[in-house]
Motif scaffolding. Structure first.
Motif, mmCIF file in Angstrom:
data_model
loop_
_atom_site.group_PDB
_atom_site.id
_atom_site.type_symbol
_atom_site.label_atom_id
_atom_site.label_comp_id
_atom_site.label_asym_id
_atom_site.label_seq_id
_atom_site.Cartn_x
_atom_site.Cartn_y
_atom_site.Cartn_z
ATOM 1 N N LYS A 98 0.821 -1.212 0.000
ATOM 2 C CA LYS A 98 0.000 0.000 0.000
ATOM 3 C C LYS A 98 0.856 1.264 0.000
ATOM 4 C CE LYS A 98 -3.652 2.291 2.616
ATOM 5 N NZ LYS A 98 -4.522 2.191 3.809
ATOM 6 N N GLY A 99 0.523 2.167 -0.949
ATOM 7 C CA GLY A 99 1.197 3.459 -1.021
ATOM 8 C C GLY A 99 2.436 3.486 -1.895
ATOM 9 N N THR A 100 2.932 2.312 -2.317
ATOM 10 C CA THR A 100 4.110 2.318 -3.184
ATOM 11 C C THR A 100 3.695 2.535 -4.634
ATOM 12 O OG1 THR A 100 4.119 -0.081 -3.426
ATOM 13 C CG2 THR A 100 5.473 0.846 -1.664
ATOM 14 N N ILE A 101 4.630 3.063 -5.411
ATOM 15 C CA ILE A 101 4.377 3.370 -6.818
ATOM 16 C C ILE A 101 5.434 2.684 -7.667
ATOM 17 C CG2 ILE A 101 4.273 5.199 -8.558
ATOM 18 C CD1 ILE A 101 3.261 7.061 -6.350
ATOM 19 N N LEU A 102 4.984 2.033 -8.722
ATOM 20 C CA LEU A 102 5.854 1.362 -9.676
ATOM 21 C C LEU A 102 5.706 2.071 -11.015
ATOM 22 C CD1 LEU A 102 7.562 -1.084 -10.692
ATOM 23 C CD2 LEU A 102 5.382 -2.272 -11.058
ATOM 24 N N CYS A 103 6.801 2.528 -11.602
ATOM 25 C CA CYS A 103 6.789 3.177 -12.920
ATOM 26 C C CYS A 103 7.713 2.413 -13.853
ATOM 27 C CB CYS A 103 7.253 4.628 -12.819
ATOM 28 S SG CYS A 103 6.158 5.683 -11.867
ATOM 29 N N PHE A 104 7.271 2.262 -15.106
ATOM 30 C CA PHE A 104 8.082 1.561 -16.100
ATOM 31 C C PHE A 104 7.667 1.999 -17.494
ATOM 32 C CE2 PHE A 104 4.516 -1.090 -14.841
ATOM 33 C CZ PHE A 104 3.969 -1.525 -16.033
ATOM 34 N N GLY A 105 8.519 1.701 -18.459
ATOM 35 C CA GLY A 105 8.227 2.028 -19.848
ATOM 36 C C GLY A 105 7.020 1.271 -20.340
ATOM 37 N N GLY A 106 6.118 1.969 -21.012
ATOM 38 C CA GLY A 106 4.862 1.374 -21.449
ATOM 39 C C GLY A 106 4.991 0.303 -22.506
ATOM 40 N N ASN A 107 6.163 0.157 -23.108
ATOM 41 C CA ASN A 107 6.349 -0.894 -24.104
ATOM 42 C C ASN A 107 6.708 -2.235 -23.465
ATOM 43 O OD1 ASN A 107 8.964 -0.131 -23.335
ATOM 44 N ND2 ASN A 107 9.814 -0.596 -25.351
ATOM 45 N N THR A 108 6.825 -2.268 -22.145
ATOM 46 C CA THR A 108 7.143 -3.500 -21.422
ATOM 47 C C THR A 108 5.872 -4.321 -21.210
ATOM 48 O OG1 THR A 108 8.937 -2.399 -20.255
ATOM 49 C CG2 THR A 108 8.095 -4.426 -19.273
#
Length: 125
Positions: A94-104
């Motif tokens: 809860k509360g964590t954010i994961l960001c990554f390239g949308g082509n993955t």
């Protein structure tokens, strides 16, 4: 702090996933077939411990369009999926954010033990 800048939000939604013991994981997919970033914010904790993969987000080594797949965004073909390899598996917290390239290509493992998994998803350029 992380060098990500939002110029335009392409899509924002809240996703809820209920327990489902029929599948080890859902179909790998990309959210858009154009360049973008994905940020997932976990809105709840699960009762399963972090070492249990239930409810986790899976990021694959395969990317679109490099995987050589047609322009559809989901990969449901078991023959194609058997060649996919896992790069990272992230347990929701809860509360964590994961960001990554949308082509993955990415997917989730359904939660279990009566848990529901809630996330806010943002696609942006």
């Amino acid at each position: 702090k992380h060098g990500l800048f939002v110029n335009k939000i392409l899509r924002a939604c809240i996703n809820g996933t209920c327990p489902d013991h029929r599948f080890e994981m859902l179909d790998p997919h990309v959210d858009q077939n154009r360049a973008h970033f994905v940020c997932i914010m976990y809105l709840n904790d699960l009762s399963t411990p972090p070492e249990d993969p239930a409810g986790s987000t899976i990021l694959f080594n395969q990317t679109f369009p490099e995987a050589g797949l047609p322009e559809c965004c989901d990969v449901a073909d078991p023959e194609v999926m058997k060649n996919f390899t896992i790069a990272h598996e992230i347990h929701p917290q809860k509360g964590t954010i994961l960001c990554f390239g949308g082509n993955t290509y990415h997917t989730i493992r359904p939660p279990k033990n009566g848990d529901y998994r809630f996330v806010a998803v943002f696609n942006f350029v």
